[in-house]
Design a protein around this motif. Sequence first.
Motif, PDB file in Angstrom:
ATOM      1  N   ARG A  64       0.840  -1.201   0.000  1.00  0.00           N
ATOM      2  CA  ARG A  64       0.000   0.000   0.000  1.00  0.00           C
ATOM      3  C   ARG A  64       0.880   1.258   0.000  1.00  0.00           C
ATOM      4  N   ASP A  65       1.901   1.272   0.848  1.00  0.00           N
ATOM      5  CA  ASP A  65       2.806   2.420   0.927  1.00  0.00           C
ATOM      6  C   ASP A  65       3.542   2.629  -0.396  1.00  0.00           C
ATOM      7  N   PHE A  66       3.949   1.528  -1.037  1.00  0.00           N
ATOM      8  CA  PHE A  66       4.665   1.600  -2.307  1.00  0.00           C
ATOM      9  C   PHE A  66       3.769   2.199  -3.394  1.00  0.00           C
ATOM     10  N   PHE A  67       2.536   1.697  -3.513  1.00  0.00           N
ATOM     11  CA  PHE A  67       1.596   2.271  -4.485  1.00  0.00           C
ATOM     12  C   PHE A  67       1.420   3.765  -4.223  1.00  0.00           C
ATOM     13  N   GLU A  68       1.183   4.122  -2.975  1.00  0.00           N
ATOM     14  CA  GLU A  68       0.938   5.522  -2.618  1.00  0.00           C
ATOM     15  C   GLU A  68       2.124   6.401  -3.012  1.00  0.00           C
ATOM     16  N   GLN A  69       3.319   5.960  -2.679  1.00  0.00           N
ATOM     17  CA  GLN A  69       4.524   6.742  -2.984  1.00  0.00           C
ATOM     18  C   GLN A  69       4.702   6.899  -4.500  1.00  0.00           C
ATOM     19  N   ARG A  70       4.574   5.814  -5.243  1.00  0.00           N
ATOM     20  CA  ARG A  70       4.784   5.884  -6.688  1.00  0.00           C
ATOM     21  C   ARG A  70       3.708   6.738  -7.365  1.00  0.00           C
ATOM     22  N   ILE A  71       2.458   6.602  -6.961  1.00  0.00           N
ATOM     23  CA  ILE A  71       1.390   7.410  -7.547  1.00  0.00           C
ATOM     24  C   ILE A  71       1.627   8.884  -7.231  1.00  0.00           C
ATOM     25  N   ASN A  72       2.038   9.180  -6.002  1.00  0.00           N
ATOM     26  CA  ASN A  72       2.345  10.571  -5.630  1.00  0.00           C
ATOM     27  C   ASN A  72       3.497  11.136  -6.453  1.00  0.00           C
ATOM     28  N   GLU A  73       4.401  10.256  -6.908  1.00  0.00           N
ATOM     29  CA  GLU A  73       5.532  10.680  -7.745  1.00  0.00           C
ATOM     30  C   GLU A  73       5.151  10.788  -9.222  1.00  0.00           C
ATOM     31  N   GLY A  74       3.911  10.465  -9.557  1.00  0.00           N
ATOM     32  CA  GLY A  74       3.456  10.610 -10.927  1.00  0.00           C
ATOM     33  C   GLY A  74       3.376   9.333 -11.742  1.00  0.00           C
ATOM     34  N   HIS A  75       3.691   8.191 -11.146  1.00  0.00           N
ATOM     35  CA  HIS A  75       3.564   6.925 -11.863  1.00  0.00           C
ATOM     36  C   HIS A  75       2.090   6.541 -11.911  1.00  0.00           C
ATOM     37  N   ALA A  76       1.635   6.082 -13.063  1.00  0.00           N
ATOM     38  CA  ALA A  76       0.207   5.780 -13.212  1.00  0.00           C
ATOM     39  C   ALA A  76      -0.054   4.414 -13.837  1.00  0.00           C
ATOM     40  N   ARG A  77       1.003   3.678 -14.157  1.00  0.00           N
ATOM     41  CA  ARG A  77       0.817   2.355 -14.779  1.00  0.00           C
ATOM     42  C   ARG A  77       1.568   1.318 -13.940  1.00  0.00           C
TER      43      ARG A  77
END
Length: 168
Positions: free
Chosen positions: A34-47
Motif C-alpha cells: 500500500r505504501d509503495f503504491f501511494e509513494q509511486r502514484i504521488n511521484e506521478g507513476h500511473a501504470r
Amino acid sequence: MSAIKPVFLVDAYSDPVIIRIEGRASFQNSGCVRDFFEQRINEGHARFVVDFQRCDSMDSTFLGVLAGAGLRLRRLNPPGSLVLARIAPRNLELIRNLGLHHLATVDAGDFQMGFGQPAQPLTEPARSALTDARLALEAHENLVMTDEANREKFQDVLAFLKNKVGRK
C-alpha cells in the motif's frame, strides 16, 4: 505452507512499475505494498503491473490494498492502469469474486514481462496492532467500494475492525 518467505520484488522506476509477489500476500505484509503504491502514484507513476506467477495465496486485506490502488488510479486524470498478470486459477477466482476485475486488467495467460533493473525487495516495517487493524479496515472498505456485494461478505470483519480502531 509455502517454502518461500513472502516478499514483494519491485522495479520502481520502470514503466509500467512492476510488483512481483513471491509467496503469500496477506494482512501481515500488505502495508508495504500500500505504501509503495501511494509513494509511486504521488511521484506521478500511473501504470502498474502486479505479477502473480509466484503468489501462493492471498487474503482479503491484500486484495483490498489492490482495490485501493485501482480506485486511486481510476481517479487520476487521465486514469492510470493496473494489470494483474499471470494469475493461477484459485487466485483468479478470488479476484473475480471480489470484483477486482472491474478495476484492473486481469491477465491469466503468460504475460511477458521482466524487470528492467535488478528487482528490489519491499520491506515491511514493524507496525502496531492498531496500525494493522486500520490497514485491514481500509482494505475491506476498498473492497466494498469496488463491489457493494462485498459489504455482506465482510460485514462481520468490518464491524470487528471498526470496533478495534474505535470508528463507528
